[in-house]
Design an enzyme around this catalytic site. Sequence first.
Site, PDB file in Angstrom:
ATOM      1  N   ASP A 151       1.003  -1.107  -0.127  1.00  0.00           N
ATOM      2  CA  ASP A 151      -0.079   0.058   0.037  1.00  0.00           C
ATOM      3  C   ASP A 151       0.802   1.237  -0.010  1.00  0.00           C
ATOM      4  OD1 ASP A 151      -2.415  -1.345   0.101  1.00  0.00           O
ATOM      5  OD2 ASP A 151      -2.763  -1.332   2.168  1.00  0.00           O
ATOM      6  N   ARG A 185      -0.625   5.144  16.976  1.00  0.00           N
ATOM      7  CA  ARG A 185      -0.770   5.890  16.087  1.00  0.00           C
ATOM      8  C   ARG A 185      -0.648   7.360  16.251  1.00  0.00           C
ATOM      9  NH1 ARG A 185      -0.099   2.159  12.529  1.00  0.00           N
ATOM     10  NH2 ARG A 185      -1.773   0.871  11.797  1.00  0.00           N
ATOM     11  N   ASP A 218      -7.713   3.658  12.206  1.00  0.00           N
ATOM     12  CA  ASP A 218      -6.299   4.296  12.312  1.00  0.00           C
ATOM     13  C   ASP A 218      -6.486   5.404  11.391  1.00  0.00           C
ATOM     14  OD1 ASP A 218      -5.159   2.201  13.608  1.00  0.00           O
ATOM     15  OD2 ASP A 218      -4.978   0.836  12.017  1.00  0.00           O
ATOM     16  N   SER A 230      -4.656  -9.778   7.770  1.00  0.00           N
ATOM     17  CA  SER A 230      -4.167  -8.194   7.880  1.00  0.00           C
ATOM     18  C   SER A 230      -3.595  -8.315   9.223  1.00  0.00           C
ATOM     19  CB  SER A 230      -5.090  -7.360   7.658  1.00  0.00           C
ATOM     20  OG  SER A 230      -4.833  -6.237   7.918  1.00  0.00           O
TER      21      SER A 230
HETATM   22  N1  ARG Z   1      -8.768  -2.997  15.641  1.00  0.00           N
HETATM   23  C1  ARG Z   1      -7.542  -2.368  16.230  1.00  0.00           C
HETATM   24  C2  ARG Z   1      -7.750  -1.232  16.342  1.00  0.00           C
HETATM   25  O1  ARG Z   1      -8.603  -0.372  15.794  1.00  0.00           O
HETATM   26  C3  ARG Z   1      -6.287  -2.967  15.418  1.00  0.00           C
HETATM   27  C4  ARG Z   1      -5.994  -2.289  14.058  1.00  0.00           C
HETATM   28  C5  ARG Z   1      -4.868  -2.793  13.340  1.00  0.00           C
HETATM   29  N2  ARG Z   1      -4.451  -1.886  12.381  1.00  0.00           N
HETATM   30  C6  ARG Z   1      -4.452  -2.568  10.992  1.00  0.00           C
HETATM   31  N3  ARG Z   1      -4.128  -1.456  10.119  1.00  0.00           N
HETATM   32  N4  ARG Z   1      -4.364  -3.783  10.795  1.00  0.00           N
HETATM   33  O2  ARG Z   1      -6.703  -0.564  17.158  1.00  0.00           O
END
Ligand code: ARG
Length: 417
Positions: free
Chosen positions: A14, A94, A123, A174
């Site tokens: 990506d 983040r 995110d 993922s």
């Molecule tokens: N669901 C979790 C969160 O919102 C993990 C997210 C993981 N992020 C990713 N881009 N795979 O914090």
Amino acid sequence: MTRKVVLAYSGGLDTSVAIRWLQEERGYEVVALTIDLGNEKDLRTVESRAMEIGAVKAIVRDGKQPFIDYFAFPALMAGAVYEGQYLLATAIGRPLIAKMLVDVAREEGATAIAHGCTGKGNDQVRFDVSTQALAPDLEIVAPVREHRMSRDEQIEWAAERGVPVPATKESPYSTDENLWGRSIEAGVLEDPWAAPPEDVYAWTRSVADAPDAPREVEIGFEHGRPATLDGHEMDGVTLVQTLNQWAGEHGIGRTDLVEDRLIGIKSREIYEAPAAWTLHAAHEALEQLTLSKPQLRTKNSLRQEYADLIYNGLWFTAHHQDLAAYVQSTQRHVTGTVRMRLHKGQAVAVGKKSPRSLYSYQLATYDRGDQYDHNSALGFIKIWGLPVQQQARSQLLADGEQPFQLGTPEPQGDKGA
Ligand code: ARG
């Protein structure tokens, strides 16, 4: 003069495509910033890949120490757990990444930052809102959210342009990871009825394969922060890395959660956070010794709020500063050592001690040496029960009523009227 954008670059498909997309579609010069939060990758390869694709500059920065000291440990001290099962690893990473993007944007004279999030997750919210808080003047570009190309379309798009994207085998999942934890989603996991296959896990052994013999580890805290392992002073990063190994060996820290994303959908996520769960259990045990009942209660009532604000991308807010100030104040005597037993998927506090303990053997003991004043209890109960007795006499038991029958309690009407 060409405008510059600082892209959070992971080296994956990506963000590799994003380098070229930002140039071609938006006319930016791209500075690729790769931040290490403990997600062991070959950072030099990532750096040279960014340059090959056409970044004007590739920067690699180590964010591990600030991540642990200013994000993970504060979340630990607050007892922040989202929906009972998520220790917020990605969510606390983040805002730090956003902060580092903004810093580099300032150093490089960039007018924008960019990230590789889709339009479906949390995110993007965390990156965008954090950036807006730190640098409202910067533009935010999210190439994947905008071009909406699938994985295959991106590979094709890159091939047409001769963009050297990483040729990694497509994982059925993922994943995301940093020192505080690892998350796994998609693939068969999208069926909440399907048990997670063993291959989703990378940090933890299954309980079946975990050693039969337990391991005990002593975790020392200073003012709420983990400071020693088995008596050895350790910086936070090393401590968390070490504990991830030890607790992971014993199968600790797996959770399986259908969680509520901020953007309105439920999603099924698997998490591994061996060190973080062990530290949370240890920290909680130490707080039992060192915080008073109302402190424990009030702190407990704020945990949820704290977890939500982290999850929802509100790290850089005044509300967070206020909560953090309270939490930090509660930690000033949370100093001591907890003995954790790691065994078959469980991290259990089996011993705890503190120079600031509120627990008094002399007061608690049933043996000789008891210093508790039993006579005072009598006087205390007399006063404590006084209003109860008074109400029973003048209302509940008045007119020979028998309001306290066994069975389902029913509210008693005022029959005296
Ligand atoms: N669901 C979790 C969160 O919102 C993990 C997210 C993981 N992020 C990713 N881009 N795979 O914090």
